[in-house]
Design an enzyme around this catalytic site. Structure first.
Site, PDB file in Angstrom:
ATOM      1  CE  LYS A  76      -2.458   0.290   3.573  1.00 31.36           C
ATOM      2  NZ  LYS A  76      -1.927   1.248   4.389  1.00 31.36           N
ATOM      3  CB  THR A  78       5.013   0.083  -2.772  1.00 31.23           C
ATOM      4  OG1 THR A  78       5.788  -0.399  -1.664  1.00 31.23           O
ATOM      5  CG2 THR A  78       5.759   0.217  -4.198  1.00 31.23           C
ATOM      6  NE  ARG A  99      -0.168   5.201   8.973  1.00 34.27           N
ATOM      7  CZ  ARG A  99      -0.246   4.083   8.910  1.00 34.27           C
ATOM      8  NH1 ARG A  99      -0.402   3.486  10.223  1.00 34.27           N
ATOM      9  NH2 ARG A  99      -0.060   2.978   8.247  1.00 34.27           N
ATOM     10  CE  LYS A 110       3.657  -2.173   7.335  1.00 39.26           C
ATOM     11  NZ  LYS A 110       2.592  -0.979   8.195  1.00 39.26           N
ATOM     12  CB  ALA A 278      -4.782   1.388  10.983  1.00 34.48           C
ATOM     13  CG  PHE A 306      -3.506  -2.476   9.537  1.00 38.54           C
ATOM     14  CD1 PHE A 306      -2.363  -3.343   8.751  1.00 38.54           C
ATOM     15  CD2 PHE A 306      -3.483  -1.906  10.552  1.00 38.54           C
ATOM     16  CE1 PHE A 306      -1.237  -3.581   9.701  1.00 38.54           C
ATOM     17  CE2 PHE A 306      -2.335  -2.270  11.388  1.00 38.54           C
ATOM     18  CZ  PHE A 306      -1.465  -3.060  10.964  1.00 38.54           C
ATOM     19  CG  PHE A 386       3.497  -9.295  -6.189  1.00 39.13           C
ATOM     20  CD1 PHE A 386       4.379  -9.570  -5.151  1.00 39.13           C
ATOM     21  CD2 PHE A 386       2.763  -8.468  -5.591  1.00 39.13           C
ATOM     22  CE1 PHE A 386       4.627  -8.907  -3.903  1.00 39.13           C
ATOM     23  CE2 PHE A 386       2.320  -7.828  -4.681  1.00 39.13           C
ATOM     24  CZ  PHE A 386       3.408  -8.120  -3.767  1.00 39.13           C
ATOM     25  CD1 TRP A 414       8.429  -2.907  -4.585  1.00 38.71           C
ATOM     26  CD2 TRP A 414       9.979  -3.598  -6.310  1.00 38.71           C
ATOM     27  NE1 TRP A 414       9.674  -3.293  -4.043  1.00 38.71           N
ATOM     28  CE2 TRP A 414      10.590  -3.779  -5.076  1.00 38.71           C
ATOM     29  CE3 TRP A 414      10.663  -3.954  -7.425  1.00 38.71           C
ATOM     30  CZ2 TRP A 414      11.802  -4.290  -4.958  1.00 38.71           C
ATOM     31  CZ3 TRP A 414      11.830  -4.611  -7.394  1.00 38.71           C
ATOM     32  CH2 TRP A 414      12.498  -4.681  -5.988  1.00 38.71           C
TER      33      TRP A 414
END
Length: 560
Positions: A76, A78, A99, A110, A278, A306, A386, A414
């Site tokens: 998200k 990215t 953030r 993470k 979140a 999230f 991906f 990406w």
């Protein structure tokens, strides 16, 4: 770009090889006068918002959210960065607002939160570690307040505070389960009053929420003064105002309150400020950051933590209410891999083609689309690609979107940066040109039970809500003190629409149990704890820190 590092194809190697511009150059691009920049080295700066020029109009807000997250990862942040770079490539005046990463997740499971690949914010190493010290300042303010509380107990307890009913906890910016419950004040009268205490992770501190929702220094001080620290022996609330230390706390936060300016790999201005989770807080960057970005640009691309059931819902009901604006467009990020997990595939088998599992998992995406539509905004889906995705799996999602009338774009930011998000940016731009019919799903004047039921039924797709005996008793006091007109901040697992992490996809007929309700008067919401959600996470068996190091040249190793 050096070939050896490109072959390694890691976020860190790409970030190290990127050309980073002096922060004054980025400030100039954003229309920030040089005297409004407070430099933190060559590539970071604080923005003194008092010195910014007045805006003729405020920029439109694009909110990036996602389906319910899985260990497969949705990317998200990215996509958020890549979308901003794509807008930049289209010639739009744009700023991305994010953030700040917490060290707990960075060192835990993470990793960092600066995007990935060629859609990153820089300097990636600094941002993911100590950055400009904002989270440390919040930790200091949080623990200073804890010290003031215990000192007044030691000094005769003039506030008649009941040590058994102190609700303010200490904080640490790290996942440390051993500190969830502690005993302090041992060692005799000179060491303070013995009592039970505990630690929250700093990003779950109410001070983090206060900093992120305050709109001025005066507002910050008033919110700090309003925070509840505990209750007297007569069960009356005690506020920071009663301690008389709101000004001291604000002093510790005066620099942290200023938004931070950095840049993306492609030189798009980025404002990174505030970092509430979140799942246990409201999950959005600061209002100061968003408002500053709106003042400086035509388009602000921001994200909420999230899935749409958590971050986006809180963006709408908490941040939008406090800020007096709403998102003009919403992007929902999804991946083939995550949809396969929601369709029942084990994470070890995600590399294998499985169109049937994608089809089954689409129910999760469908619910998040339904949720955003209920707020009166038409979402755009970003299918984050991906290398393992097959044409058949992608077609399954594209066909579904076409059948549902949902705008969707295949993104590859990406690998390609902004270029890989151009189709998405064009779809979002089209939405920005259309009027929205934004509406909240509950009113602040609704009862707490009505607000909870609205979230559970309309956002989660559940049947009902159940309050534990403890939560019911707390609700009696909340109504007694007139706090029941505050919005709700649900503390819930991010992995499921329900409060049970293993219920993936789109569960139905479930009941959400509220085990505790914590009034956060400074932040201006009621935190409702569900399931086994905790305000101090733990580290995994193999934390990301095991792969981290620093080289002889002082450069980071293993940071992602």
């Amino acid at each position: 770009m050096k070939v050896g590092r490109l072959m390694a194809f890691t976020d860190l190697s790409i970030a190290k090889d990127a050309k980073i511009l002096p922060i004054q150059t980025i400030g100039n691009r954003a229309g920030i006068p040089e005297d409004a920049l407070e430099l933190y080295g060559k590539y970071k700066a604080k923005i003194n918002v008092e010195l910014l020029p007045a805006a003729e109009k405020l920029g439109k807000v694009v909110l990036v959210t996602a389906i319910s997250p899985t260990p497969a990862g949705e990317g998200k942040s990215t996509v958020t960065v890549g979308l901003a770079d794509a807008f930049n490539q289209l010639g739009e005046s744009v700023i991305v607002a994010l953030r700040e990463p917490s060290l707990g997740p960075v060192m835990g499971v993470k990793g960092g939160a600066t995007g990935g690949g060629f859609a990153q914010v820089l300097p990636m190493e600094d941002i993911n570690l100590h950055f400009t010290g904002d989270i440390h300042a919040i930790t200091s303010a949080n623990n200073a307040l804890a010290a003031f509380i215990d000192n007044q107990l030691h000094q005769g307890n003039p506030l008649n505070l009941d040590p058994r009913r102190i609700t303010w906890k200490r904080a640490l910016d790290m996942n440390d389960r051993a500190l969830r419950q502690v005993t302090i004040g041992l060692g005799g009268p000179a060491q303070g009053i013995p009592r039970q205490d505990g630690f929250d992770i700093t990003v779950a501190s109410e001070i983090m929420a206060v900093l992120c929702l305050a709109t001025s220094m005066e507002d910050l001080k008033e919110r700090l003064a309003q925070m509840v620290i505990g209750y007297t022996y007569d069960k009356e609330p005690v506020l920071v105002r009663d301690l008389g230390v709101a000004g001291a706390l604000a002093l510790l936060l005066k620099d942290a309150f200023k938004p931070n300016l950095v840049q993306t790999i492609e030189g798009t201005p980025a404002i990174i400020h505030g970092g509430p989770f979140a799942n246990i807080a409201h999950g959005c960057n600061s209002l100061m950051a968003t408002n500053t970005a709106r003042q400086l640009s035509d388009v602000v691309v921001t994200e909420a933590g999230f899935g749409a059931d958590l971050g986006a819902e809180k963006f709408m009901h908490i941040k939008s209410r406090k800020g007096g604006f709403h998102p003009d467009a919403v992007v929902i990020v999804a991946t083939v891999r995550a949809l396969k997990m929601h369709g029942g595939v084990d994470k070890t088998l995600l590399g294998e083609a499985n169109s049937d599992a994608v089809r089954r998992g689409m129910v999760n995406l469908a619910k998040h689309v339904d949720t955003i539509r209920q707020f009166g905004v038409e979402p755009v889906v970003a299918l984050n690609r991906f290398v393992t995705d097959t044409a058949e799996e992608i077609a399954e999602i594209m066909d579904w979107a076409k059948g549902q009338g949902v705008a969707i774009a295949l993104t590859n930011v990406w690998e390609q940066g902004g270029k890989g998000g151009l189709e998405l940016a064009k779809l979002v731009k089209a939405e920005l040109e259309r009027p929205t019919d934004f509406a909240f799903l509950y009113e602040e004047t609704d009862s707490v039970e009505e607000k909870l039921r609205a979230i559970v039924q309309k956002v989660y797709g559940g049947a009902d809500v159940l309050l534990s005996d403890k939560a019911q008793k707390q609700l009696v006091d909340i109504k007694k003190y007139g706090w029941d007109e505050l919005p709700i901040c649900m503390a819930k697992t991010q992995y499921s629409l329900s409060d049970q992490p293993k219920l993936l996809g789109r569960p139905e007929g479930f009941t959400i149990t509220i085990r505790e309700i914590m009034p956060k008067l400074g932040a201006g919401f009621l935190v409702c704890l569900t399931g086994d959600i905790m305000t101090m996470p733990g580290l995994p068996k193999q934390p990301a820190a095991l792969k981290m190091d620093v080289g002889a040249d002082g450069e980071a190793i293993g940071l992602f």
